[in-house]
Scaffold this motif. Structure first.
Motif, PDB file in Angstrom:
ATOM      1  N   GLU A   1       0.901  -1.198  -0.052  1.00 53.08           N
ATOM      2  CA  GLU A   1       0.007  -0.064  -0.008  1.00 53.08           C
ATOM      3  C   GLU A   1       0.806   1.177   0.048  1.00 53.08           C
ATOM      4  O   GLU A   1       0.474   2.269  -0.596  1.00 53.08           O
ATOM      5  CB  GLU A   1      -0.843   0.194   1.224  1.00 53.08           C
ATOM      6  N   TRP A   2       2.019   1.206   0.635  1.00 53.85           N
ATOM      7  CA  TRP A   2       2.827   2.225   0.606  1.00 53.85           C
ATOM      8  C   TRP A   2       3.389   2.872  -0.861  1.00 53.85           C
ATOM      9  O   TRP A   2       3.693   3.878  -1.023  1.00 53.85           O
ATOM     10  CB  TRP A   2       4.187   1.956   1.394  1.00 53.85           C
TER      11      TRP A   2
ATOM     12  N   ILE B   1       0.707   4.940  -1.723  1.00 55.66           N
ATOM     13  CA  ILE B   1       0.822   6.246  -1.264  1.00 55.66           C
ATOM     14  C   ILE B   1       1.894   7.260  -1.690  1.00 55.66           C
ATOM     15  O   ILE B   1       1.741   8.416  -1.782  1.00 55.66           O
ATOM     16  CB  ILE B   1       0.888   5.992   0.276  1.00 55.66           C
TER      17      ILE B   1
ATOM     18  N   VAL C   1       0.744   8.546  -5.077  1.00 58.05           N
ATOM     19  CA  VAL C   1      -0.125   9.691  -4.883  1.00 58.05           C
ATOM     20  C   VAL C   1       0.792  10.834  -4.615  1.00 58.05           C
ATOM     21  O   VAL C   1       0.499  12.151  -5.291  1.00 58.05           O
ATOM     22  CB  VAL C   1      -0.943   9.356  -3.803  1.00 58.05           C
ATOM     23  N   GLN C   2       1.754  10.990  -3.645  1.00 57.86           N
ATOM     24  CA  GLN C   2       2.509  12.291  -3.529  1.00 57.86           C
ATOM     25  C   GLN C   2       3.377  12.652  -4.720  1.00 57.86           C
ATOM     26  O   GLN C   2       3.187  13.928  -4.905  1.00 57.86           O
ATOM     27  CB  GLN C   2       3.401  11.948  -2.473  1.00 57.86           C
TER      28      GLN C   2
ATOM     29  N   ARG D   1       7.749  11.548   3.230  1.00 62.59           N
ATOM     30  CA  ARG D   1       7.553  12.287   2.217  1.00 62.59           C
ATOM     31  C   ARG D   1       8.431  11.979   1.254  1.00 62.59           C
ATOM     32  O   ARG D   1       9.646  12.048   1.384  1.00 62.59           O
ATOM     33  CB  ARG D   1       7.640  14.085   2.382  1.00 62.59           C
TER      34      ARG D   1
ATOM     35  N   ARG E   1      -3.844  10.730 -10.239  1.00 61.79           N
ATOM     36  CA  ARG E   1      -3.573  10.565  -8.919  1.00 61.79           C
ATOM     37  C   ARG E   1      -5.283  10.685  -8.227  1.00 61.79           C
ATOM     38  O   ARG E   1      -5.284   9.937  -7.213  1.00 61.79           O
ATOM     39  CB  ARG E   1      -3.421  12.062  -8.557  1.00 61.79           C
TER      40      ARG E   1
ATOM     41  N   VAL F   1      -6.184   7.672  -5.759  1.00 60.26           N
ATOM     42  CA  VAL F   1      -6.697   7.938  -4.378  1.00 60.26           C
ATOM     43  C   VAL F   1      -7.972   7.358  -4.112  1.00 60.26           C
ATOM     44  O   VAL F   1      -8.115   6.686  -3.001  1.00 60.26           O
ATOM     45  CB  VAL F   1      -6.875   9.563  -4.398  1.00 60.26           C
TER      46      VAL F   1
ATOM     47  N   LEU G   1      -7.240   3.684  -3.493  1.00 58.13           N
ATOM     48  CA  LEU G   1      -6.878   3.313  -2.289  1.00 58.13           C
ATOM     49  C   LEU G   1      -7.783   3.373  -1.167  1.00 58.13           C
ATOM     50  O   LEU G   1      -7.699   2.659  -0.172  1.00 58.13           O
ATOM     51  CB  LEU G   1      -5.488   4.242  -1.893  1.00 58.13           C
ATOM     52  N   ASN G   2      -8.893   4.264  -1.243  1.00 56.39           N
ATOM     53  CA  ASN G   2      -9.744   4.398  -0.461  1.00 56.39           C
ATOM     54  C   ASN G   2     -10.671   3.417  -0.505  1.00 56.39           C
ATOM     55  O   ASN G   2     -11.287   2.776   0.462  1.00 56.39           O
ATOM     56  CB  ASN G   2     -10.651   5.651  -0.764  1.00 56.39           C
TER      57      ASN G   2
ATOM     58  N   ASP H   1      -8.980   0.489   1.379  1.00 60.69           N
ATOM     59  CA  ASP H   1      -9.052   0.670   2.857  1.00 60.69           C
ATOM     60  C   ASP H   1     -10.442   0.306   3.472  1.00 60.69           C
ATOM     61  O   ASP H   1     -10.508  -0.248   4.777  1.00 60.69           O
ATOM     62  CB  ASP H   1      -8.918   2.281   3.385  1.00 60.69           C
TER      63      ASP H   1
END
Length: 327
Positions: A122-123, A126, A129-130, A161, A260, A264, A267-268, A271
């Motif tokens: 999952e990282w 993440i 996305v950044q 970050r 992006r 997102v 990923l939501n 979750d």
């Protein structure tokens, strides 16, 4: 693409302890070690009166000037921290020639590979996305990153970050990409031109995630499309992101923000599924506990009933015995 003899350049072979003195500002930088090198020069960890810095020394004035301009432009993007902060710009005068250099903020952190090693897949999403958030900001400012790859990225924190540590490939939109690495270059894979545009960076961003799943990388086969389908299908890390990566591979995203937003949303949803799955054992446990309590109540009730019957039987026997005595 880097020239094959770049590693033989004087700027790429500075020894630990060697000092670089600015021709104009006269500041001295003591070399610790080389952090990396590319087509435009080498980056070193160095000490200065302003603390530890990352020192980029080049062999071409125009290339270094271009990078300095990019860093200056980054510093003007309000509310965003894109690349490292620019500290100083100067020239290094030697017997063999004059080499331009600049000092920038040294970002402490981990490589993407080191960071991801103990982390869940999952990282990867993440961090992507950044990265896409920053790419959108860069694209809006009129630039493409160009040579986007794990070597040019770092994870700082916590809070974690993703940061850019080398802007040597950054190119003004609509021009030809000036620096690239084959594995992350859509031209190498036959998926488009080397024109600086958002879709070029988004292709590379997808390949960064592929590289995280396949750290040793791989070469192009006769059917790249089929090859990449198999790559995404056979990787547990990539499988959840397969649709998004396929769109980036085929240039379906016009803007980084599009990619992006889809990521997102994905990923939501992951979750939510994770929360629901974590609730199921709790529900099952609650049901078991309820059954256990009911069973215990039944046992207690049975015990009281049996005890009552025993006492009733004893009392009746005693009553008959007393009646027999009186007669």
């Amino acid at each position: 693409m880097m020239p094959q003899d770049i590693s033989k350049s004087p700027v790429c072979n500075l020894a630990a302890g060697e000092e670089i003195r600015g021709k104009w500002n006269h500041l001295i930088y003591r070399i610790h070690r080389r952090l990396g090198y590319g087509a435009t020069g080498a980056v070193y960890l160095a000490d200065s009166i302003k603390g530890t810095v990352a020192l980029k020394i080049g062999h071409d004035q125009m290339s270094i000037t271009s990078e300095v301009n990019v860093l200056k432009r980054f510093s003007k993007v309000q509310g965003k921290v894109l690349g490292p902060s620019l500290i100083n710009v100067d020239d290094w005068q030697t017997r063999s020639g004059t080499y331009p250099f600049y000092a920038m903020e040294y970002l402490k952190g981990e490589t993407l590979f080191d960071f991801m090693r103990p982390k869940s897949s999952e990282w990867a999403g993440i961090l992507l996305v950044q990265l896409l958030t920053d790419l959108h900001t860069l694209h809006q400012a009129g630039w493409a990153f160009g040579d986007l790859k794990p070597d040019n990225l770092l994870v700082t924190g916590p809070p974690y970050r993703i940061r850019w540590i080398d802007v040597g490939g950054t190119t003004v939109m609509d021009r030809s990409i000036k620096e690239y690495t084959e594995f992350f270059d859509r031209g190498y894979w036959g998926k488009g031109s080397r024109k600086a545009e958002p879709s070029y960076d988004l292709f590379s961003a997808g390949m960064v995630m592929v590289n995280l799943a396949y750290p040793s990388r791989f070469t192009k086969k006769s059917d790249p499309d089929r090859q990449m389908q198999d790559v995404r299908k056979n990787s547990p890390m990539l499988r959840p992101y397969a649709d998004i990566l396929e769109k980036a591979w085929n240039g379906k995203y016009r803007y980084a923000e599009e990619m992006r937003n889809e990521l997102v949303l994905l990923l939501n949803e992951k979750d939510k599924r994770s929360v629901q799955q974590n609730k199921k054992p709790a529900v099952q446990k609650s049901a078991v506990q309820k059954q256990t309590r009911q069973s215990q109540k039944k046992k207690q009730k049975s015990f009281f009933v049996e005890t009552f019957l025993v006492f009733t039987f004893v009392f009746v026997v005693y009553l008959f015995y007393m009646l027999g005595q009186t007669m």
